[in-house]
Write an enzyme that holds these catalytic residues in place. Sequence first.
Site, PDB file in Angstrom:
ATOM      1  N   CYS A  80       0.813  -1.221   0.000  1.00 29.07           N
ATOM      2  CA  CYS A  80       0.000   0.000   0.000  1.00 29.07           C
ATOM      3  C   CYS A  80       0.845   1.269   0.000  1.00 29.07           C
ATOM      4  O   CYS A  80       0.309   2.363  -0.171  1.00 29.07           O
ATOM      5  CB  CYS A  80      -0.937   0.010   1.195  1.00 29.07           C
ATOM      6  SG  CYS A  80      -1.667  -1.606   1.493  1.00 29.07           S
ATOM      7  N   GLY A 115     -13.141  -9.708  -5.207  1.00 33.61           N
ATOM      8  CA  GLY A 115     -13.680  -9.364  -3.884  1.00 33.61           C
ATOM      9  C   GLY A 115     -13.088 -10.204  -2.781  1.00 33.61           C
ATOM     10  O   GLY A 115     -12.412 -11.196  -3.030  1.00 33.61           O
ATOM     11  N   CYS A 198     -13.967  -0.973   6.971  1.00 31.88           N
ATOM     12  CA  CYS A 198     -12.857  -1.401   6.118  1.00 31.88           C
ATOM     13  C   CYS A 198     -12.927  -0.625   4.811  1.00 31.88           C
ATOM     14  O   CYS A 198     -14.021  -0.341   4.317  1.00 31.88           O
ATOM     15  CB  CYS A 198     -12.973  -2.882   5.788  1.00 31.88           C
ATOM     16  SG  CYS A 198     -13.234  -3.961   7.205  1.00 31.88           S
ATOM     17  N   CYS A 199     -11.762  -0.321   4.232  1.00 31.67           N
ATOM     18  CA  CYS A 199     -11.802   0.379   2.948  1.00 31.67           C
ATOM     19  C   CYS A 199     -12.374  -0.565   1.884  1.00 31.67           C
ATOM     20  O   CYS A 199     -12.191  -1.769   1.962  1.00 31.67           O
ATOM     21  CB  CYS A 199     -10.415   0.893   2.559  1.00 31.67           C
ATOM     22  SG  CYS A 199      -9.123  -0.339   2.585  1.00 31.67           S
TER      23      CYS A 199
END
Lengths: 379, 116
Positions: A80, A115, A198-199
Amino acid sequence: MREVCVVGTSMIAFGRYPERDYTQLAVPAIIGALKDAGATKADIEVTYCGHSYGGMLTGQRILRGLGLTGPPVINIDNACSSGSTALREAFIAVGAGIHDVALVIGVDKLTQFGGGPLPLAAEDWEVSNGMVMPAVYAMRAQRYLKERDATVEDLARVSVKARQHGARNPLAQQQTTVTLDEVLESRPIADPLTLLQCCPTGDGAAAAIVCSREVADRFTGTPITIRASSLHSGRFTPGYRDMATAEITVKTASEVYEAAGIGPEDLDVVELHDAFTIAELMYYEALQLCAPGKAVGLLLDGETSLGGRIPVNPSGGLLAKGHPIGATGIAQLVEVVRQLQGRCEDRQVEGAKVGLIHATGGGISGLDHGACAIHILAR
Amino acid sequence: MSTSIEAPASSDTLIGIECTQCQMRAFPPAEICSNCLSEDLATVELPRDGTLYASSIIRVGPKTRTVPYGVGYVDLEGDVRIFVHFDPANPLAPGDQVHLHVGEDGVPVAESAEAV
């Protein structure tokens, strides 16, 4: 080191684009950044491309159709913190006089996985035995709530604020506000974190033109200076460590403040790594926006909302804007640069002069995080 | 020279390593000491009782796993922290005294010491 500045920025609206590939995600951001700077192809001497899941030579694949290959291209993965690390490398190269003008790209497409939690490196023993990032943060939350005497409602209020800010950002993945109850009652992911804590999974790209101050007048954008950059990887220990304190951010923040010659009290706007609600509270403390133990108060008093003393994540943050992981560091740069340029309309932080962007990367067992990168920007 | 070690499956012993140079301990067994870089590592039997540091029940996980499942960290005496699984039907909280056995997949499984 020469003075380095940002003269152009752009990002696409983050969201789910399963039909677009990495090139289709990134090209509009690159064209947008060139236009924003008043730059042409001929100006770009080097490109740094931050991404985690694009595969081999992602930067070259993206630049090929724009005829921007030829000059050096560097592809960077730091989970990230990939985009932020790409920015840092541009900062170092331009500051050292190796290049005058760099293109920096951050891009990732998470919908390629269909997902669910992010796939982490299966070579890591804990990952291969079921550890996922939401659980890492859930355990931090569990310890934090116990040690700080905070509640899960306090965590959920981070999402409420993020969504309020995001609703003012046309580029955010989540465009609507949410209530406290909606956050608490959303689908449980890893106790105590629910889905809206959560993002979201999504795709996106952001780009910037970085140059030396000496050549900034060649471009039309208002130059915003990168005052300092700091990067660390998390320290490994097989033993006890405090999961409620963000060790790597504490260290990186102290260093970057010293390098920039400022303190946290000098900041006007912050974009920090709120991948999960608990992260924001821990980072208030680690970035010294408040004393240890005072993060919840800072949030509940509205100090970190737009209009407050130190607005945090006016873009909506990762929770509302989204987190296509390699793109995040550059998206944070886009927001803070535009805040300092006074272009953020109804989410503008009035008179913002000094900003901080912060991104932490990824899950490796025994470390706080794999990486933390922080930059200070100023006009 | 270190010996290649694998945690035995379905075992009553929890095998870690202890560096013969600096005494640092680790689980699962490493091949080199992360503290002093010595490759002279001794196998040691780790205590099977410890304190739960943090836990979470995962309800949305990787496609290869059935949910819910419990994960956590247990602190053993001697500055060793280990990753564990636990049965989500019996949640564990920070500070709980736990007892460990090694599951079939080599991952330690924690349960409340009071239940034993």
